[in-house]
Scaffold this active site. Structure first.
Site: not given
Length: 567
Positions: A103, A376, A394, A396, A418, A447-448, A468
């Site tokens: 990340r 992403t 990603t 983003n 984020d 993050s998701s 998404g």
């Protein structure tokens, strides 16, 4: 201006695509690609084929991961990247599991209130567009971490196909042409000059990425230093600072991807292995699965009134906890064991009623005693040796910050959005954050992304993930349930219409087809606020399922240009 930014955020989240919806029924089965022993499913056919070619040469899933991700940086600049970051979850052929966090990080010069004005209000767009939105990229370092631990073929053989693809060029698809057209006006605004994607690219055109090929050649020849030091680092830093950004050469030099312990939990007879913080995906899905486990959801039926109610209420509570507790584990203490415990989740669901929706305004995070404080792309890979990986990477937003390092041929992320720029204020995906996800130098933003591997009977069962934004978590969860509870094949599970809820805003979002008006009216009658838009896309899942006969079925999402390849 606020309305404009809201509209932009909506475009980022759901955007880019006019799609033909595929509806699945019991009498209309869609079977994905079947392969005997190895498979790659990714956002572009070129990348999937490159990954498979590496495995045909004897490479393993980790070799294929490196080749696939680098190919996506060429073929899918919308989200594939060397200027962003991601997460990877793996399971080796002997059952060992792990996770890699590559990340992005906040630059050393970042500060908690960097996106606030003198009145303490958010400066609209500053964390979304331009050089101040850019986090320190992690993709290249992450790939080298994977190679050092698991690589088997020479690195030069893994990166060369991406170099060749960049020089040969990539054919523009209909959906890619639409994405470029939708973002084109941002490119000039952010960069102050024309970039290569500013041309009026049409379906069938070929785009050659010559400068990106040269950057990849430097990485091939110099290793990690080919990106984080020397010529590439200098052009990146100089350009970002020219546009008013704060990334320095030191930021690049000190970046380190980190091996993490994945979140592992059970759901009935499944073992689910997913990404740990700073991803929220593993914890959120653990909470959702634990919340629904006492219920016989299969008997309710797929996308029925009761199954949608149950999942929505589980999601509501998981996302409320996400907003308060989750952040970078190197900076904040996260009560992971408690959050995913059956006892805690049962208490969170105690207020659930079949008769009436729980209003998000009445629901806060759970109380834990003693606690101290999209776009992403995803790809799944299984090799002939039995290794499997699930990776999500990603920038983003669509094309990230829109900052394009022309000399290097790549976009940079807008991952700083984020973070929680201001406690209680939503980001571009409508996600609300708290102090745990505030900005600090060298901190990773929450993050998701939810790369996930599933075991059944101690054997590999499924690799799944999605892009998404905030919808990633629910897209992954619904896909797993579609296979396990509702007995769909992998392609049908991916194709099935999806819905999403995330606590705030207090609405349940549905894809435009596959949900009849009677069902939606029934939900509204129970107090659920419904949103159904023609352009809504909830995730683009790429997944692999091991069939009872040992073969592999790929599920490539029709919502994008995604393709499976295998042998």
């Amino acid at each position: 201006m606020r309305k404009t930014i809201t509209l932009i955020a909506f475009i980022f989240l759901f955007a880019q695509c006019k799609v033909k919806t595929i509806e699945t029924t019991e009498t209309n089965k869609n079977t994905g690609l079947i392969a005997d022993s190895a498979m790659v499913v990714s956002a572009r056919e070129e990348a999937s084929k490159i990954g498979v070619a590496i495995m045909k040469k004897g490479g393993n899933a980790f070799d294929a991961m490196i080749a696939t991700e680098l190919a996506l940086a060429v073929a899918y600049p919308f989200a594939g990247n060397i200027g962003g970051g991601g997460f990877m979850v793996y399971r080796t052929n002997d059952g060992k599991t792990g996770a890699l966090d590559y990340r992005e990080k906040a630059p050393l010069a970042a500060s908690k209130n960097m996106y606030l004005d003198e009145n303490g209000d958010i400066i609209q767009g500053k964390s979304l567009f331009g050089a101040m939105a850019v986090g320190v990229p992690g993709t290249v370092d992450g790939l080298f971490k994977v190679y050092e631990k698991f690589g088997s073929l020479p690195f030069s053989e893994l990166i060369q196909p991406a170099i060749d693809l960049a020089n040969k060029g990539v054919v523009v698809t209909e959906k890619q042409a639409e994405r470029i057209a939708e973002s084109r006006h941002f490119f000039g605004e952010v960069n102050g000059t024309k970039i290569m994607l500013d041309n009026d690219w049409k379906e069938g055109d070929t785009i050659k990425y010559v400068m990106l090929a040269k950057t990849l050649e430097r990485i091939r020849d110099l290793g990690r230093d080919g990106f984080y030091k020397g010529e590439t680092a200098e052009m990146l830093v100089n350009y970002v600072q020219k546009l008013g950004g704060i990334i320095t050469k030191k930021d690049l030099e000190i970046y380190e991807a980190k091996w993490r312990t994945p979140i592992e939990f059970t759901y009935k007879d499944l073992k689910i292995i997913s990404m740990s913080p700073p991803s929220s995906g593993g914890i959120c899905n653990a909470q959702i699965f634990k919340a629904i486990e006492p219920f016989d959801i299969a008997s309710y039926g797929h996308n029925s009134l009761k199954s949608i109610q149950l999942l929505t209420e589980a999601e509501r509570r998981a996302y409320a906890d996400r907003s308060f507790y989750l952040g970078d584990p190197d900076f904040v203490k996260i009560p992971i064991d408690t959050l995913i415990s059956s006892k805690y989740v049962k208490n969170r669901m105690a207020s659930f009623s079949w008769e009436k929706a729980t209003l998000s305004s009445t629901l806060q995070h759970g109380k834990i005693t003693g606690y101290e404080s999209d776009e992403t792309t995803h790809y799944s890979i299984v090799d002939k040796y039995g290794n499997s990986i699930s990776a999500t990477t990603t920038l983003n937003g669509a094309y990230g910050s829109k900052v394009f390092v022309s000399e290097g041929g790549f976009f940079l992320n807008n991952e700083m959005d984020d973070f929680s720029s201001k406690t209680g204020t939503p980001n571009m995906f409508g996600l609300v954050g708290a102090e745990a996800n505030s900005i600090a130098p060298e901190k990773r933003m929450l993050s998701s992304m939810t790369p996930t591997i599933v075991e059944k009977n101690n054997r590999f069962y499924m690799s799944v993930g999605s892009p998404g934004g905030s919808t990633i978590i629910t897209s992954v969860m619904q896909t797993i349930l579609n296979v396990y509870e509702f007995k769909m094949g992998m392609q049908d599970a991916v194709n099935a219409p999806r819905f999403h809820h995330q606590w705030l805003p207090d609405v349940v979002t549905f894809e435009p087809k596959g949900f009849d008006s009677l069902l939606l009216n029934q939900l509204q009658g129970k107090g659920y606020q419904i949103k159904q838009e023609n352009s809504v896309i909830l995730g683009k899942v790429d997944a692999i399922l091991r069939l009872p006969n040992g073969k592999l079925e790929g599920g490539a999402d029709y919502r994008g240009d995604d393709k499976a390849a295998g042998f």
